[in-house]
Design a protein around this motif. Structure first.
Motif, PDB file in Angstrom:
ATOM      1  N   TYR A 125       0.838  -1.200   0.000  1.00  8.75           N
ATOM      2  CA  TYR A 125       0.000   0.000   0.000  1.00  8.75           C
ATOM      3  C   TYR A 125       0.875   1.253   0.000  1.00  8.75           C
ATOM      4  CZ  TYR A 125      -3.120   3.469   2.265  1.00  8.75           C
ATOM      5  OH  TYR A 125      -3.821   4.584   2.614  1.00  8.75           O
ATOM      6  N   SER A 142      -4.621   4.530  -4.046  1.00  4.51           N
ATOM      7  CA  SER A 142      -4.245   3.824  -2.822  1.00  4.51           C
ATOM      8  C   SER A 142      -5.464   3.593  -1.938  1.00  4.51           C
ATOM      9  CB  SER A 142      -3.139   4.556  -2.074  1.00  4.51           C
ATOM     10  OG  SER A 142      -3.579   5.809  -1.658  1.00  4.51           O
ATOM     11  N   ASN A 146      -6.469   0.022  -0.639  1.00  2.00           N
ATOM     12  CA  ASN A 146      -6.651  -0.231   0.790  1.00  2.00           C
ATOM     13  C   ASN A 146      -7.881  -1.109   1.037  1.00  2.00           C
ATOM     14  OD1 ASN A 146      -6.180  -0.090   3.504  1.00  2.00           O
ATOM     15  ND2 ASN A 146      -6.971   1.971   3.773  1.00  2.00           N
TER      16      ASN A 146
END
Lengths: 223, 80
Positions: A125, A142, A146
């Motif tokens: 990540y 991102s 996630n």
């Protein structure tokens, strides 16, 4: 001041209680484990707190995807970062515990492997975020990642280690924190001392990081 | 916050004080040539010594965190 910081005092009280009661309280007498059963308050608590922070992180990522506020992305990143810190501490403390009970620092136990994979997914990540130079794009992609990383937590640390044979308690479909392993005295210290204490300490550290980030962002804008 | 800080400083010294008391007691028992192994800080395999050490470490970490917290608060206030 006290109105805003009462939970920090609570974290201090919980952790003092955990350390004192955790070492002096009575524990079930078991072969192999002996006094190391007290690691429940420290090693197992690390994983619980990691899970809490990853949940908070994914909530902020979804919030970011819905409203596009950069501050939500900042919260998601910092909570994921603290989660990783607790996860790494869980892995390290676990391997020390394993050395003196299972005989080896690392024995390729399904839960060890699953936890290591989960941590690698979360480390990716950060690799993903930092490899994108466009700030909006980095935050958006991102945030989506996630959500997937969070989804991967369930097979890696919750489902697969439960289904197969494992050195950890809770293999082969048995519950992990059952009455045969720990008793109510330990349960009180674990749920009313260790978990809230460590979780609040981690939240404290995370909020400090977030405040520093927000401050430096505002400062850059002024200069 | 400064009241809280002072409170923890006091707590830190009281924990240190308990440790000192235990140590002094140990010295006393040495002088009287009567080894009292299970006294105060020496009871239960000296686990209390470990607890005292860990409480001191925890207190130190908390003092550090509180100071950091106050420093960031001050930064935020001065740069509004």
């Amino acid at each position: 001041m006290l109105r805003k910081n009462w939970w920090k005092i609570l974290s201090i009280i919980f952790l003092f209680y955990t350390l004192t009661a955790g070492f002096l309280g009575r524990v079930p007498v078991k072969p192999i484990l002996n006094e190391t059963i007290r690691n429940l308050y420290f090693h197992v608590a690390m994983w619980f707190v990691m899970m809490i922070f990853f949940i908070v992180s994914v909530i902020y990522s979804i919030k970011y995807l819905r409203h596009n506020l950069p501050v939500d992305d900042m919260y998601a990143v910092e909570y994921a970062r603290t989660g990783i810190v607790f996860g790494v501490l869980g892995l390290l403390t676990g391997s020390v515990w394993a050395k003196y009970t299972w005989g080896d620092f690392w024995s390729n136990d399904p839960k060890q492997l699953g936890a290591a994979i989960a941590l690698l997914i979360y480390l990716a990540y950060f690799v993903l975020r930092n490899s994108l130079t466009d700030l909006d794009k980095s935050a958006r992609i991102s945030a989506v990642y996630n959500v997937f990383a969070f989804a991967m937590l369930f097979p890696t640390i919750w489902i697969i280690p439960r289904l197969v044979e494992s050195l950890h308690p809770g293999g082969m479909g048995n519950p992990a924190l059952n009455t045969k392993d720990i008793d109510s005295r330990m349960r009180v210290i674990f749920y009313f001392g260790a978990i809230p204490g460590w979780a609040l300490l981690g939240t404290w550290i995370t909020t400090l990081r977030i405040r520093l980030q927000i401050f430096s962002l505002n400062h850059e804008r002024h200069v | 916050m400064s009241g809280m800080y002072r409170f923890f400083l006091r707590l830190f010294f009281s924990v240190a004080g308990i440790g000192m008391a235990g140590w002094l007691q140990a010295q006393d028992s040495l002088q009287s040539e009567k080894p009292q192994m299970a006294d105060g800080m020496r009871a239960s395999g000296k686990i209390y010594v470990v607890v005292a050490v860990l409480l001191m470490i925890l207190t130190g970490i908390f003092i550090y965190l509180i100071r950091l917290d106050r420093k960031i608060s001050r930064l935020e206030k001065n740069n509004k």
